[in-house]
Motif scaffolding. Structure first.
Motif, PDB file in Angstrom:
ATOM      1  N   VAL A  97       0.854  -1.190   0.000  1.00 28.32           N
ATOM      2  CA  VAL A  97       0.000   0.000   0.000  1.00 28.32           C
ATOM      3  C   VAL A  97       0.888   1.237   0.000  1.00 28.32           C
ATOM      4  O   VAL A  97       1.836   1.325   0.786  1.00 28.32           O
ATOM      5  CB  VAL A  97      -0.936   0.026   1.221  1.00 28.32           C
ATOM      6  N   GLY A 202      -3.546   0.697  -3.089  1.00 23.54           N
ATOM      7  CA  GLY A 202      -2.975  -0.636  -3.063  1.00 23.54           C
ATOM      8  C   GLY A 202      -2.339  -0.948  -4.401  1.00 23.54           C
ATOM      9  O   GLY A 202      -2.881  -0.593  -5.459  1.00 23.54           O
ATOM     10  N   ALA A 227      -5.838  -1.540   0.568  1.00 29.08           N
ATOM     11  CA  ALA A 227      -6.021  -0.087   0.658  1.00 29.08           C
ATOM     12  C   ALA A 227      -7.200   0.264   1.551  1.00 29.08           C
ATOM     13  O   ALA A 227      -7.145   1.214   2.355  1.00 29.08           O
ATOM     14  CB  ALA A 227      -6.214   0.499  -0.744  1.00 29.08           C
TER      15      ALA A 227
END
Length: 289
Positions: A97, A202, A227
């Motif tokens: 991320v 992400g 994410a």
């Protein structure tokens, strides 16, 4: 009248991103703006936040226009853009991320006989949201987070040897990921002046020729889920305006509602059970504690 609960708007571009965030939101109900824009509003359990979730579609210009509309309509304290992106760094892999410390708009510039002269724009992340994210990911098992700049461009990068890839390496060398909407949302929040913004992405591919294979393997679902996890962590750490912990000024009974412990002109001394001193020019002697 009852107080309006503090609101955060979470923006997504793709259905897979929307679904990943929606899984965390309870008590959802649909709201429709008079222009037809649809959001789902609900709660993030264990927090004071009301969350308004929107799926905007792709592109920075669209994100900017709709973010402006949503901010004006819902009056949020914060805007998060949550979704997937391609990695621009060898050490940032699929499933990682990237939390954007700033967001670049990469297409600004001037074409001259000497070549293309870059005129970059950048929007920094909200300091408070950045700090909440850093705190949140420290205790997140299975999340590998990077706090780096993110590049936004109206391009899907699937060739690491392309001219746009070279452009990014030369002119935006610190960018860790590339996506299509973050600069629009960040710019709109910046122009509002009262709304903090953070982009959380992400990594679903490596922005190279293997992008199609990565997407087909389910990497977008995995990246979107990671994410979304980080975004929820941010909201569990981030406090609505007007609240503080016991060390802050707003709720510390020893400091008063907001501000220093006494006025600038105050001076009090405590000796033998008696206060001596002045408060705004008035002499105090013999006041018992």
């Amino acid at each position: 009248m009852p107080e309006t609960p503090p609101t955060v708007v979470i923006l997504t571009a793709l259905a897979v991103e929307y679904t990943a965030v929606r899984a965390h939101i309870t008590d959802r109900s649909e709201l429709v703006h008079e222009d037809g824009t649809v959001v789902e509003r609900g709660r993030l359990d264990g927090t004071p936040w009301t969350v308004a979730l929107a799926e905007l579609g792709e592109g920075a210009a669209r994100a900017a226009a709709l973010t402006t509309r949503l901010v004006s309509w819902l009056r949020p304290q914060a805007v998060l853009f949550v979704g997937v992106a391609g990695s621009l760094k060898d050490d940032i892999g699929i499933g990682d991320v990237v939390v954007g410390t700033k967001v670049y708009g990469i297409h600004g510039g001037k074409q001259t006989p000497e070549g293309f002269l870059v005129r970059p724009e950048a929007w920094p992340a909200s300091h408070a949201l950045d700090q909440a994210a850093r705190s949140a990911v420290r205790d997140m098992d299975g999340v590998r987070a990077h706090f780096k700049p993110i590049a936004t461009g109206d391009v899907v990068l699937a060739d690491a040897r392309s001219e746009i890839a070279r452009h990014l390496r030369v002119h935006y060398n610190d960018a860790a990921a590339i996506e299509m909407e973050g600069s629009g949302a960040a710019h709109a929040a910046h122009l509002n002046g009262q709304v903090g913004a953070l982009v959380i992405r992400g990594i679903s591919d490596l922005a190279d020729a293997a992008k199609h294979d990565a997407d087909a393997s389910g990497s977008q679902q995995r990246a979107a889920a990671q994410a979304a996890r980080v975004a929820m962590g941010v909201l569990r750490k981030h406090r609505p305006r007007g609240t503080s912990d016991s060390t802050g000024s707003e709720e510390d009974p020893h400091r008063g509602p907001a501000g220093p412990a006494s006025n600038a002109g105050d001076h009090l001394d405590f000796r033998g059970g008696t206060f001596y001193g002045t408060v705004i020019g008035k002499q105090i002697n013999g006041g018992r504690g």
